[in-house]
Design a protein around this motif. Structure first.
Motif, short mmCIF file in Angstrom:
data_model
loop_
_atom_site.label_atom_id
_atom_site.label_comp_id
_atom_site.label_asym_id
_atom_site.label_seq_id
_atom_site.Cartn_x
_atom_site.Cartn_y
_atom_site.Cartn_z
N MET A 1 0.82 -1.19 0.00
CA MET A 1 0.00 0.00 0.00
C MET A 1 0.87 1.26 0.00
O MET A 1 0.53 2.24 -0.65
CB MET A 1 -0.92 -0.01 1.21
N ALA A 2 1.99 1.23 0.72
CA ALA A 2 2.87 2.39 0.79
C ALA A 2 3.45 2.70 -0.59
O ALA A 2 3.61 3.87 -0.94
CB ALA A 2 3.99 2.15 1.79
N GLU A 3 3.75 1.66 -1.35
CA GLU A 3 4.31 1.88 -2.69
C GLU A 3 3.28 2.55 -3.59
O GLU A 3 3.61 3.45 -4.36
CB GLU A 3 4.75 0.56 -3.30
N GLY A 4 2.04 2.14 -3.49
CA GLY A 4 0.97 2.75 -4.28
C GLY A 4 0.77 4.21 -3.90
O GLY A 4 0.55 5.06 -4.77
N LEU A 5 0.83 4.50 -2.61
CA LEU A 5 0.68 5.88 -2.14
C LEU A 5 1.85 6.72 -2.62
O LEU A 5 1.66 7.86 -3.08
CB LEU A 5 0.58 5.92 -0.62
N ASN A 6 3.05 6.19 -2.53
CA ASN A 6 4.22 6.92 -3.02
C ASN A 6 4.12 7.18 -4.52
O ASN A 6 4.47 8.25 -5.00
CB ASN A 6 5.51 6.15 -2.73
N ARG A 7 3.64 6.21 -5.28
CA ARG A 7 3.48 6.38 -6.71
C ARG A 7 2.43 7.44 -7.01
O ARG A 7 2.60 8.27 -7.89
CB ARG A 7 3.10 5.05 -7.37
N PHE A 8 1.33 7.42 -6.25
CA PHE A 8 0.27 8.40 -6.45
C PHE A 8 0.75 9.81 -6.13
O PHE A 8 0.50 10.75 -6.87
CB PHE A 8 -0.95 8.07 -5.58
N LEU A 9 1.47 9.98 -5.02
CA LEU A 9 1.95 11.30 -4.61
C LEU A 9 3.19 11.74 -5.37
O LEU A 9 3.49 12.92 -5.44
CB LEU A 9 2.24 11.30 -3.10
N GLY A 10 3.94 10.80 -5.90
CA GLY A 10 5.16 11.12 -6.62
C GLY A 10 6.38 11.13 -5.73
O GLY A 10 7.50 11.35 -6.20
N ASP A 11 6.21 10.90 -4.45
CA ASP A 11 7.31 10.87 -3.49
C ASP A 11 6.74 10.35 -2.18
O ASP A 11 5.55 10.04 -2.09
CB ASP A 11 7.89 12.27 -3.31
N SER A 12 7.57 10.30 -1.14
CA SER A 12 7.07 9.85 0.16
C SER A 12 6.12 10.92 0.72
O SER A 12 6.26 12.11 0.42
CB SER A 12 8.22 9.61 1.13
N PRO A 13 5.15 10.51 1.52
CA PRO A 13 4.17 11.48 2.04
C PRO A 13 4.82 12.63 2.82
O PRO A 13 4.41 13.79 2.68
CB PRO A 13 3.28 10.64 2.95
N LEU A 14 5.84 12.35 3.61
CA LEU A 14 6.49 13.41 4.39
C LEU A 14 7.15 14.43 3.47
O LEU A 14 7.03 15.64 3.68
CB LEU A 14 7.51 12.81 5.36
N VAL A 16 6.36 15.09 0.39
CA VAL A 16 5.30 15.82 -0.31
C VAL A 16 4.72 16.90 0.59
O VAL A 16 4.49 18.04 0.16
CB VAL A 16 4.20 14.86 -0.81
N ILE A 17 4.50 16.58 1.86
CA ILE A 17 3.98 17.57 2.81
C ILE A 17 4.94 18.73 2.96
O ILE A 17 4.54 19.90 2.94
CB ILE A 17 3.67 16.91 4.17
N VAL A 18 6.23 18.43 3.07
CA VAL A 18 7.24 19.50 3.20
C VAL A 18 7.25 20.37 1.95
O VAL A 18 7.27 21.61 2.04
CB VAL A 18 8.64 18.90 3.48
N LYS A 19 7.21 19.76 0.78
CA LYS A 19 7.19 20.53 -0.47
C LYS A 19 5.95 21.41 -0.55
O LYS A 19 6.02 22.58 -0.95
CB LYS A 19 7.23 19.60 -1.68
N LEU A 20 4.78 20.86 -0.17
CA LEU A 20 3.54 21.63 -0.21
C LEU A 20 3.58 22.80 0.77
O LEU A 20 3.09 23.89 0.45
CB LEU A 20 2.34 20.73 0.07
N VAL A 21 4.18 22.60 1.93
CA VAL A 21 4.29 23.69 2.91
C VAL A 21 5.18 24.79 2.36
O VAL A 21 4.85 25.98 2.44
CB VAL A 21 4.82 23.16 4.26
N VAL A 22 6.32 24.42 1.78
CA VAL A 22 7.24 25.42 1.23
C VAL A 22 6.58 26.20 0.09
O VAL A 22 6.63 27.43 0.05
CB VAL A 22 8.55 24.75 0.75
N VAL A 23 5.93 25.50 -0.83
CA VAL A 23 5.26 26.17 -1.94
C VAL A 23 4.12 27.05 -1.44
O VAL A 23 3.92 28.16 -1.93
CB VAL A 23 4.78 25.14 -2.99
N SER A 24 3.39 26.59 -0.41
CA SER A 24 2.30 27.38 0.14
C SER A 24 2.82 28.68 0.75
O SER A 24 2.20 29.74 0.60
CB SER A 24 1.54 26.58 1.20
N VAL A 25 3.94 28.61 1.44
CA VAL A 25 4.52 29.83 2.03
C VAL A 25 4.95 30.80 0.93
O VAL A 25 4.69 32.00 1.00
CB VAL A 25 5.72 29.48 2.95
#
Length: 88
Positions: A1-14, A16-25
């Motif tokens: 399941m983790a591999e599918g989530l990583n494939r869907f997000l394009g990277d590990s969830p953590l 992706v969250i860090v990238k989204l926070v930086v872009v949001s700022v």
């Protein structure tokens, strides 16, 4: 399941969250600098669509011209890239 989530997000969830926070700022800073708010952007899109509706879709005639002119260049380039990548 983790591999599918990583494939869907394009990277590990953590990551992706860090990238989204930086872009949001960054986006928040730019929007604040120019004095834009999300409501104004939504309102602008809404007014654009209403103007388009009230103008009787005359503006789409120009968009159609741009579409055809752009497609004359974009479609052959796309096909060429696909053919080159297909052979690899």
């Amino acid at each position: 399941m983790a591999e599918g989530l990583n494939r869907f997000l394009g990277d590990s969830p953590l990551r992706v969250i860090v990238k989204l926070v930086v872009v949001s700022v960054i986006v928040g800073f730019v929007m604040t600098f120019f004095g834009w708010t999300p409501y104004e952007i939504f309102d602008g899109v809404r007014y654009f669509l209403l103007d388009l509706w009230h103008s009787g879709f005359d503006a789409l005639g120009a968009v159609g011209d741009y579409l055809v002119i752009g497609a004359v260049v974009v479609i052959p380039v796309f096909l060429l890239i696909r053919l080159v990548n297909f052979r690899r």
